[in-house]
Design a protein around this motif. Structure first.
Motif, PDB file in Angstrom:
ATOM      1  N   SER A  88      16.077 -22.744 -65.735  1.00 57.40           N
ATOM      2  CA  SER A  88      16.600 -23.413 -64.541  1.00 57.40           C
ATOM      3  C   SER A  88      17.085 -24.824 -64.826  1.00 57.40           C
ATOM      4  N   ILE A  89      16.832 -25.328 -66.030  1.00 57.40           N
ATOM      5  CA  ILE A  89      17.302 -26.675 -66.358  1.00 57.40           C
ATOM      6  C   ILE A  89      18.749 -26.576 -66.836  1.00 57.40           C
ATOM      7  N   PRO A  90      19.666 -27.323 -66.191  1.00 61.37           N
ATOM      8  CA  PRO A  90      21.045 -27.292 -66.691  1.00 61.37           C
ATOM      9  C   PRO A  90      21.067 -27.774 -68.145  1.00 61.37           C
ATOM     10  N   ILE A 150      23.126 -29.196 -69.939  1.00 61.66           N
ATOM     11  CA  ILE A 150      23.685 -30.526 -70.169  1.00 61.66           C
ATOM     12  C   ILE A 150      22.622 -31.615 -69.963  1.00 61.66           C
ATOM     13  N   ALA A 151      21.605 -31.322 -69.140  1.00 60.54           N
ATOM     14  CA  ALA A 151      20.573 -32.322 -68.872  1.00 60.54           C
ATOM     15  C   ALA A 151      19.761 -32.641 -70.119  1.00 60.54           C
ATOM     16  N   TRP A 152      19.760 -31.723 -71.102  1.00 58.01           N
ATOM     17  CA  TRP A 152      19.046 -32.004 -72.347  1.00 58.01           C
ATOM     18  C   TRP A 152      19.787 -33.048 -73.176  1.00 58.01           C
ATOM     19  N   PRO A 187      21.234 -36.095 -72.647  1.00 58.10           N
ATOM     20  CA  PRO A 187      20.764 -37.483 -72.683  1.00 58.10           C
ATOM     21  C   PRO A 187      19.455 -37.624 -73.455  1.00 58.10           C
ATOM     22  N   LEU A 188      18.570 -36.642 -73.273  1.00 59.16           N
ATOM     23  CA  LEU A 188      17.294 -36.665 -73.985  1.00 59.16           C
ATOM     24  C   LEU A 188      17.519 -36.573 -75.497  1.00 59.16           C
ATOM     25  N   LEU A 244      20.149 -37.342 -77.064  1.00 58.02           N
ATOM     26  CA  LEU A 244      20.813 -38.559 -77.543  1.00 58.02           C
ATOM     27  C   LEU A 244      19.776 -39.625 -77.885  1.00 58.02           C
ATOM     28  N   GLY A 285      30.368 -29.627 -73.139  1.00 55.08           N
ATOM     29  CA  GLY A 285      29.702 -30.750 -72.481  1.00 55.08           C
ATOM     30  C   GLY A 285      29.126 -31.731 -73.480  1.00 55.08           C
TER      31      GLY A 285
END
Lengths: 257, 260
Positions: A101-103, A105-107, A109-110, A112, A193
């Motif tokens: 359920s986690i998009p 792309i949200a990973w 920034p992490l 990075l 992305g």
């Protein structure tokens, strides 16, 4: 015969779309909507004298292959193991439901922060995108394997690994392919992305994103077209050919269309 | 019935709890670099802090912005997508013309459109909502037309023999009959627009949104806020999927006995 007809129609359609697009572009401002001619011109510029476009495509393909292969190997393994061990499944399943359920792309920034700009972050994002659908579907596939098949194989003396390779995997092939297909879609998304947010010099996502700074709309269009063609190639040619060689040949799905 | 529901939630939460406990232990024992790994307790504290924040946007405001954008995008995509899908399902020649275009555009990731839309209509809401709409539009169109094509022709023939006019056939036969597919399209559309909105927020948001919050936190190497954002995104999505979508399915296709 029907197939030939379809192809002719498709080609005619593509031609008419291009002509229509050219007309609209001529009527509108060039800056906002580039004409097919200017996109074609930009394509030539990006290939000759310096094959920049090919470099972008090669770099993206390399990342996709590495990330997706890791996702495929680990995803299938985790799916098989949790499909075989009921207790493990009870733990892994909810975690997977949460992670899926986690998009993807949200990973980024992490990643990075954790591993920095560049290839590693992009490949990890591709991996994370592909891994969960592949593992989830593999596990689902293991659940629906007919137990009689397993018992028969065991009685005839097949050992664990061989049983997995020759009975479980072929029997759950439709799910494996569904997972692989979903996985490559997710990996593609993650690739584009992540390249926009984390690439430093090459990649098709990077190309589109970098074009924005120069208001280079033709290059953006070109990027979108390249992505469209490449996803078509990966899905239709790669996955469908595996599908045809396995489950269609074995008669596990009915051929339609 | 109720006990089963609670049981189901518990068996879902327990492994997650276990995961958080292991994460906490790793964090407390300093097995890995804690500045990068953070700790669940710290993440939880940060969520509370971000809810009560007074000097900047609270996490609730950020979530609300993302949810609003997704809702608008999904609404637009459903309206346009369903109408076009119905048209494609009913008119074979239009379908043959548009289908290749749709199949070509469908796999292009939503975020790939973002730079183009930024150039066209600038940063902020217009771009985020347009790209979100675009990404949800394709699965909705595709599944709607698929649903309409999958209806048994004999049912349509028999209702028209019994004197139903075209309007009535569409309203009472075709629409309910294709609802399972439309629901699938809507579910895919929801997942896609939510993901795309979050992604485009990282590139194009100027004021807020969960994607913006997470990407902004990266600049200050604030891992804890990034974790908080990621966990919240997952929970919000699971919540919507397990309440709204389930409810929608129960009220429509399950009640009509189309799926069990």
């Amino acid at each position: 015969m029907g197939y030939d007809n379809m192809n002719k129609k498709t080609i005619a359609l593509i031609m008419s779309v291009i002509v229509l697009w050219q007309l609209i572009a001529l009527l509108m401002n060039m800056k906002t909507l580039p004409s097919p001619v200017s996109v074609a011109g930009r394509t030539v510029e990006l290939i000759y004298p310096k094959p920049l476009l090919l470099l972008h495509v090669a770099e993206s393909t390399k990342r996709l292959i590495i990330g997706y292969l890791i996702a495929l190997v680990l995803g299938l393994s985790v799916g098989i193991i949790s499909g075989l061990e009921g207790n493990l499944k009870k733990i892994i399943n909810p975690l997977m439901g949460f992670m899926i359920s986690i998009p993807t792309i949200a990973w980024v920034p992490l990643l990075l922060i954790l591993v920095g700009l560049g290839d590693k972050t992009i490949i990890l994002a591709i991996f994370l995108g592909g891994f969960f659908p592949i593992a989830y579907n593999m596990q689902r596939g293991m659940e629906i394997v007919n137990l009689d098949l397993i018992r028969a194989a065991k009685i005839m003396g097949l050992k664990d690994i061989k049983c997995i390779l020759h009975v479980y995997i072929p029997a759950s092939m439709p799910s494996v392919i569904t997972g692989a297909r979903l996985g490559i879609g997710y990996s593609w998304r993650a690739l584009v992305g992540a390249e926009m947010l984390a690439a430093t010099e090459h990649g098709i996502g990077f190309m589109i994103y970098a074009s924005r700074a120069f208001q280079d709309v033709p290059a953006m269009f070109l990027g979108l077209i390249v992505i469209g063609v490449l996803s078509y190639v990966t899905d239709k040619i790669l996955i469908t050919s595996v599908e045809n060689k396995t489950i269609k040949k074995w008669g596990m799905v009915t051929q339609h269309g | 019935m109720k006990a089963r529901k609670i049981n189901k939630i518990l068996s879902f939460m327990a492994p997650l709890l276990l995961f958080f406990i292991i994460w906490q232990i790793v964090g407390v024992l300093d097995l890995m670099d804690t500045t990068l790994l953070s700790k669940p307790t710290k993440v939880f504290e940060r969520i509370i802090q971000l809810i009560q924040a007074t000097n900047k946007k609270t996490i609730i405001e950020h979530s609300a912005e993302s949810i609003t954008r997704t809702t608008i995008a999904l609404f637009l995509a459903t309206t346009i997508g369903c109408s076009l899908g119905i048209l494609l399902g009913l008119k074979k020649n239009i379908e043959e013309t548009l289908n290749p275009i749709i199949t070509f555009l469908m796999p292009i990731p939503g975020i790939a459109w973002a730079p183009l839309f930024i150039t066209w209509i600038g940063f902020g809401n217009p771009t985020i909502i347009s790209v979100g709409t675009l990404s949800a539009f394709f699965p909705i169109v595709y599944n709607t037309s698929l649903g309409i094509k999958s209806i048994n022709k004999q049912i349509i023939w028999s209702t028209s023999i019994m004197g139903a006019n075209r309007r009535k056939i569409i309203k009472d036969v075709i629409l309910p009959g294709s609802l399972p597919h439309i629901t699938t399209g809507f579910k895919l559309g929801l997942a896609r627009s939510w993901r795309t909105v979050i992604a485009v927020e990282m590139l194009a948001a100027t004021t807020g949104g969960l994607g913006y919050m997470v990407f902004d936190a990266r600049e200050y190497l604030d891992v804890t806020t990034v974790y908080a954002g990621i966990i919240l995104m997952a929970f919000l999505y699971l919540l919507v999927e397990n309440t709204l979508i389930k409810e929608l399915e129960n009220k429509t296709i399950k009640r009509w006995g189309m799926i069990t």
